[in-house]
Design a protein around this motif. Sequence first.
Motif, PDB file in Angstrom:
ATOM      1  N   CYS A  30      -0.112   6.357  -5.742  1.00 57.08           N
ATOM      2  CA  CYS A  30      -0.446   4.954  -5.453  1.00 57.08           C
ATOM      3  C   CYS A  30      -0.103   4.061  -6.646  1.00 57.08           C
ATOM      4  O   CYS A  30       0.312   2.911  -6.479  1.00 57.08           O
ATOM      5  CB  CYS A  30      -1.924   4.818  -5.121  1.00 57.08           C
ATOM      6  SG  CYS A  30      -2.470   5.799  -3.695  1.00 57.08           S
ATOM      7  N   HIS A  57     -10.470   3.399   0.045  1.00 61.68           N
ATOM      8  CA  HIS A  57      -9.590   2.581   0.889  1.00 61.68           C
ATOM      9  C   HIS A  57      -9.288   3.206   2.244  1.00 61.68           C
ATOM     10  O   HIS A  57      -8.855   2.502   3.158  1.00 61.68           O
ATOM     11  CB  HIS A  57      -8.259   2.335   0.162  1.00 61.68           C
ATOM     12  CG  HIS A  57      -8.379   1.400  -0.990  1.00 61.68           C
ATOM     13  ND1 HIS A  57      -8.247   0.039  -0.864  1.00 61.68           N
ATOM     14  CD2 HIS A  57      -8.626   1.631  -2.302  1.00 61.68           C
ATOM     15  CE1 HIS A  57      -8.393  -0.532  -2.051  1.00 61.68           C
ATOM     16  NE2 HIS A  57      -8.627   0.407  -2.944  1.00 61.68           N
ATOM     17  N   SER A 112      -0.709  -1.579   8.979  1.00 62.27           N
ATOM     18  CA  SER A 112      -0.983  -1.783   7.563  1.00 62.27           C
ATOM     19  C   SER A 112       0.058  -2.667   6.888  1.00 62.27           C
ATOM     20  O   SER A 112       1.143  -2.917   7.431  1.00 62.27           O
ATOM     21  CB  SER A 112      -1.004  -0.433   6.841  1.00 62.27           C
ATOM     22  OG  SER A 112       0.314   0.094   6.704  1.00 62.27           O
ATOM     23  N   HIS A 119       1.640  -1.723   4.349  1.00 65.46           N
ATOM     24  CA  HIS A 119       2.750  -0.834   3.997  1.00 65.46           C
ATOM     25  C   HIS A 119       3.855  -0.887   5.048  1.00 65.46           C
ATOM     26  O   HIS A 119       5.035  -0.967   4.716  1.00 65.46           O
ATOM     27  CB  HIS A 119       2.244   0.597   3.844  1.00 65.46           C
ATOM     28  CG  HIS A 119       1.466   0.831   2.592  1.00 65.46           C
ATOM     29  ND1 HIS A 119       0.578   1.865   2.442  1.00 65.46           N
ATOM     30  CD2 HIS A 119       1.429   0.140   1.424  1.00 65.46           C
ATOM     31  CE1 HIS A 119       0.037   1.820   1.240  1.00 65.46           C
ATOM     32  NE2 HIS A 119       0.539   0.780   0.601  1.00 65.46           N
ATOM     33  N   HIS A 171      -4.637   5.585   5.423  1.00 62.15           N
ATOM     34  CA  HIS A 171      -3.487   4.834   5.922  1.00 62.15           C
ATOM     35  C   HIS A 171      -3.772   3.356   6.145  1.00 62.15           C
ATOM     36  O   HIS A 171      -2.868   2.585   6.414  1.00 62.15           O
ATOM     37  CB  HIS A 171      -2.961   5.468   7.226  1.00 62.15           C
ATOM     38  CG  HIS A 171      -2.342   6.811   7.025  1.00 62.15           C
ATOM     39  ND1 HIS A 171      -3.048   7.985   7.151  1.00 62.15           N
ATOM     40  CD2 HIS A 171      -1.084   7.169   6.663  1.00 62.15           C
ATOM     41  CE1 HIS A 171      -2.252   9.011   6.895  1.00 62.15           C
ATOM     42  NE2 HIS A 171      -1.061   8.557   6.596  1.00 62.15           N
ATOM     43  N   HIS A 195       0.903   0.200  -7.470  1.00 61.32           N
ATOM     44  CA  HIS A 195      -0.345  -0.502  -7.795  1.00 61.32           C
ATOM     45  C   HIS A 195      -0.775  -0.157  -9.219  1.00 61.32           C
ATOM     46  O   HIS A 195      -1.864   0.382  -9.447  1.00 61.32           O
ATOM     47  CB  HIS A 195      -1.427  -0.126  -6.782  1.00 61.32           C
ATOM     48  CG  HIS A 195      -1.054  -0.416  -5.365  1.00 61.32           C
ATOM     49  ND1 HIS A 195      -1.117  -1.676  -4.820  1.00 61.32           N
ATOM     50  CD2 HIS A 195      -0.579   0.394  -4.373  1.00 61.32           C
ATOM     51  CE1 HIS A 195      -0.717  -1.644  -3.560  1.00 61.32           C
ATOM     52  NE2 HIS A 195      -0.384  -0.397  -3.261  1.00 61.32           N
ATOM     53  N   THR A 231      -4.785  -0.455   4.948  1.00 56.34           N
ATOM     54  CA  THR A 231      -4.673  -1.303   3.763  1.00 56.34           C
ATOM     55  C   THR A 231      -5.531  -2.560   3.896  1.00 56.34           C
ATOM     56  O   THR A 231      -5.478  -3.436   3.036  1.00 56.34           O
ATOM     57  CB  THR A 231      -3.211  -1.731   3.518  1.00 56.34           C
ATOM     58  OG1 THR A 231      -2.718  -2.407   4.674  1.00 56.34           O
ATOM     59  CG2 THR A 231      -2.333  -0.529   3.203  1.00 56.34           C
ATOM     60  N   TRP A 285      -1.028   3.235  10.067  1.00 59.20           N
ATOM     61  CA  TRP A 285       0.091   2.840   9.215  1.00 59.20           C
ATOM     62  C   TRP A 285       0.833   1.645   9.803  1.00 59.20           C
ATOM     63  O   TRP A 285       1.189   0.710   9.092  1.00 59.20           O
ATOM     64  CB  TRP A 285       1.045   4.023   9.021  1.00 59.20           C
ATOM     65  CG  TRP A 285       2.302   3.630   8.294  1.00 59.20           C
ATOM     66  CD1 TRP A 285       2.458   3.471   6.955  1.00 59.20           C
ATOM     67  CD2 TRP A 285       3.573   3.307   8.884  1.00 59.20           C
ATOM     68  NE1 TRP A 285       3.733   3.065   6.655  1.00 59.20           N
ATOM     69  CE2 TRP A 285       4.442   2.957   7.819  1.00 59.20           C
ATOM     70  CE3 TRP A 285       4.047   3.271  10.196  1.00 59.20           C
ATOM     71  CZ2 TRP A 285       5.774   2.585   8.048  1.00 59.20           C
ATOM     72  CZ3 TRP A 285       5.370   2.898  10.421  1.00 59.20           C
ATOM     73  CH2 TRP A 285       6.213   2.563   9.347  1.00 59.20           C
TER      74      TRP A 285
END
Length: 439
Positions: free
Chosen positions: A78, A162, A46, A48, A165, A82, A167, A43
């Motif tokens: 999500c 994906h 990422s 995010h 965690h 998105h 991206t 994470w």
Amino acid sequence: MKTLFHLTLAVVAAALLPLGQSLAAEDCLPCHREKTPAAVRQWEESAHAGARVGCAACHGVDHKAIEAGEAPVDADVCGKCHRKALLEHRTSRHGMGLHAGWGCTRNLPERDPAECRFCHRKGSEEPVSQVQCARFLKQSSEMGELGCNRCHQVENNCGSCHGNHFTDLAIVRDPASCAKCHMGPDHPQWEMWQTSQHGTLNGSMGPAVGPDCQRCHMPEGSHDVSKGLTAPPSGKPYPEEELPGRRAEMLRICTGCHAPAFARQELARGDAVRAQSLALVREAEAIVWDLADHGLLDPMPEERPPHPLRGEVLVTDGQMLYEDTSRIERLLFKMKKFDFAKTIKGAYHQNPAYTHWYGNAELKMDLVDIRAEASRLRERGEGGKASEKKVAIPRGKKDEEALEALKRKFERGAISPEEYARRKALLLDAFLGEGKALP
């Protein structure tokens, strides 16, 4: 550009979440650095994290529900940020993953109650989908989870492709990300691509020269993996009104590298191979149904465990089983589910070995085996040398059975009313001793 993306994502997330939730990672990290360090590290690296989308933005704030598995991070979660990707995904074949390979587990002896969330919204008894998969329902809970759900949950789990965690788009731009589901005897697209001219050029000269899965099936980053496809895995074409638009879309993709005339010619050849292969499958299927009409399958449907959806009847459509069937049905399953798919998918993926030797040759040898097994069963049923019953069946009894078999064919729609009347008249003439026989 990357900074602008992060800023936009942060603004969208902040607008969708209650105050403080987007920064809730500060509450989670001290504990999870010890308990789930890999997830925290992923994470932190990422997009995010860079956009300050914290743990609660996806997981919520009810820790007990999270621990109990009652707060899944599904596609709807999500899709809050998105949205375009979610809508494209849901219109594609991936958006039908659970629909194609799932089934209600409430009647299984050792079901996992957590599976209910795949088909039911929280607090609702209304199922998301009415579709059931007989093959899934025949499996143990463990096999269903490992051997079925891990692929079919793609409908509702973005992490299927994906990761949970990460991206980094490098993950989903790698054709190997498709391979975990799109390989094996029933749909070996990855193997076909990898050993085709497209795949070998990709491996030696890169994606600019050799197109990969994503370039053809997810052009311009679309999440609609069905662009240009004209038939599902069963080989039955989509509705006529959809075909021109779908073919035009596929031609648009192909002509990014190839001349239009060449692309049209190759796709037309694939269409022809599909039609020819489907004719072989239909011939084999008709043989199996004729045996069932005459009570010659071994065992007959009423003599084995019932089909989980249909009961004690013969099933040869998309709900056909590979277990608790007769030998000739098993041969038909291999022919329909494995070898037919290899033939037509090999043709459309430009792989000659899969089109011919792994596909077409196996299809035709399947039909040889099915014809031979049918002859053995008929001979046994008529009291021949292979029969367990050494007493020949009387002529009158055989005529009665033939009439009953003809009636069953008519009732399931295998012959028209006119053909039924014609053949019945011939049988009755033979039964009354006028010397005629069914052609």
